[in-house]
Motif scaffolding. Structure first.
Motif, short mmCIF file in Angstrom:
data_model
loop_
_atom_site.label_atom_id
_atom_site.label_comp_id
_atom_site.label_asym_id
_atom_site.label_seq_id
_atom_site.Cartn_x
_atom_site.Cartn_y
_atom_site.Cartn_z
N GLN A 7 0.83 -1.21 0.00
CA GLN A 7 0.00 0.00 0.00
C GLN A 7 0.86 1.25 0.00
O GLN A 7 0.53 2.25 -0.66
CB GLN A 7 -0.93 0.01 1.22
N LEU A 8 1.95 1.21 0.77
CA LEU A 8 2.84 2.36 0.82
C LEU A 8 3.43 2.64 -0.55
O LEU A 8 3.52 3.80 -0.97
CB LEU A 8 3.96 2.12 1.83
N VAL A 9 3.81 1.60 -1.24
CA VAL A 9 4.35 1.76 -2.60
C VAL A 9 3.30 2.40 -3.50
O VAL A 9 3.61 3.30 -4.29
CB VAL A 9 4.81 0.40 -3.17
N GLU A 10 2.07 1.95 -3.36
CA GLU A 10 0.99 2.50 -4.19
C GLU A 10 0.70 3.96 -3.85
O GLU A 10 0.46 4.78 -4.74
CB GLU A 10 -0.28 1.67 -3.99
N LEU A 11 0.75 4.31 -2.56
CA LEU A 11 0.50 5.69 -2.13
C LEU A 11 1.63 6.61 -2.57
O LEU A 11 1.42 7.80 -2.80
CB LEU A 11 0.32 5.74 -0.61
N ASN A 12 2.85 6.07 -2.64
CA ASN A 12 4.01 6.78 -3.18
C ASN A 12 4.29 8.12 -2.50
O ASN A 12 4.21 9.18 -3.13
CB ASN A 12 3.83 6.99 -4.69
#
Length: 360
Positions: A288-293
């Protein structure tokens, strides 16, 4: 720090501290908490005081003297939410326990060192200009302190972070249980969900009234408002969305949403930073963190905790996160736990350090 990372100074309490923050967030979450802050307006004289240095001196010189008994509206926990509870003082308290380093530092700034009979949660760097004064205070516990040790110091008043007013190994006791023992309480308004920088000024104003140091309080508010204005003048032209991470201690990275950290959000917003996870609930995965960037990452540092450099090295070696802008652009910052979770005046020191690191 190496060229890869710039330092601010924010502490992460890894498993134990995150447990406390997570456990206590349920007590800070609730519409009543936000409503309470809305119903308890910041002191108008403090909020609207002139920022001109000379006018600030005049405001301090003209500050009122406290007439006892004096009553302030503070907080207690009821049904999982902070609600109003009055505290009445027949005289200025002579023996005070600060349940965090940040609370003790604020009392020192108001000229009250000799009233502090104990401090706990000494997790961060003590500012050099008050280090000698701080060294005079008995340390009840380097970490969070329990009720037995707190009561053992024979305080007339316990001041500090709201979620530490609990009947737990790491809590000083609930507001109501302390009051029943004849001990007054002052929950920092900054530590209640829904708080903003205005609550810091209100805390200072009310502590000034409780201890009859209203001139000191008025003068210090002016100093802080000057720093607030200076930070606002340095604000980033574009919003900097950041996320807080911590080391789980097992080779994995944890992510902290900071749902109840509205005081911190208010402070970092001065330089146009935004906690992009503040409205997220539940456990946040690395995916999710990667997606939120996020554009920046912050790691908290505290005395006795895992070295943030170790966490950073682990992060930079993780192929899964290399697409995150904060990683690509090397926008990883270490910030001091006390500055941000001391819920006091040192929040300005923390934000100023972040502004420096961001080149603002």
């Amino acid at each position: 720090m190496s060229g890869l990372v710039k330092k601010g100074t924010f502490l992460c309490l890894i498993a134990a501290i995150v447990f406390v923050l997570a456990a206590c967030s349920s007590t800070n979450n609730g519409s009543n908490a936000a409503d309470k802050n809305a119903q308890k307006p910041a002191d108008n004289s403090a909020a609207n005081a002139p920022t001109d240095e000379n006018n600030g001196d005049e405001a301090a010189q003209g500050a009122a003297q406290t007439t006892y008994p004096v009553t302030v509206s503070n907080y207690t926990m009821a049904n999982g939410a902070w609600t109003a509870k009055e505290q009445t003082f027949s005289q200025a308290p002579q023996k005070v326990v600060a349940n965090t380093q940040g609370a003790a530092e604020l009392l020192i700034r108001l000229g009250l060192t000799d009233k502090i009979v104990g401090v706990a949660a000494v997790y961060g760097h003590v500012p050099e200009d008050i280090a000698d004064e701080f060294s005079k205070i008995p340390v009840l516990a380097e970490g969070y302190v329990g009720k037995e040790l707190t009561i053992g110091a024979s305080p007339e008043l316990v001041v500090g972070r709201g979620d530490l007013f609990q009947d737990a190994d790491w809590g000083v006791g609930t507001v109501d249980s302390l009051n029943e023992l004849g001990v007054k309480t002052y929950v920092q308004g900054t530590s209640v969900s829904g708080a903003s920088l205005n609550n810091l000024y209100q805390d200072i104003t009310e502590l000034g009234e409780i201890f009859n140091v209203q001139a000191n309080a008025a003068a210090y508010i002016q100093q802080l408002k000057t720093r607030e204005a200076a930070l606002a003048a340095r604000a980033s032209a574009e919003t900097i969305n950041y996320a807080s991470i911590f080391d789980n201690g097992d080779g994995t990275v944890g992510i902290y949403n900071g749902n109840t950290d509205t005081f911190i959000e208010s402070a970092v917003s001065l330089i146009n930073m935004h906690n992009m996870l503040i409205d997220e609930t539940g456990t946040i995965s690395l995916e999710q963190l990667v997606e939120l960037n996020p554009e920046a990452l912050v790691i908290s540092k505290y005395a006795g905790g895992i070295d943030p450099e170790q966490t950073i090295a682990m992060l930079l070696a993780n192929e899964q996160v290399q697409s995150i802008n904060a990683i690509k652009n090397k926008k990883i910052f270490v910030i001091d736990f006390n500055n941000f979770w001391g819920y006091g005046d040192s929040i300005f020191t923390g934000v100023e350090a972040l502004a420096d690191d961001l080149g603002l």
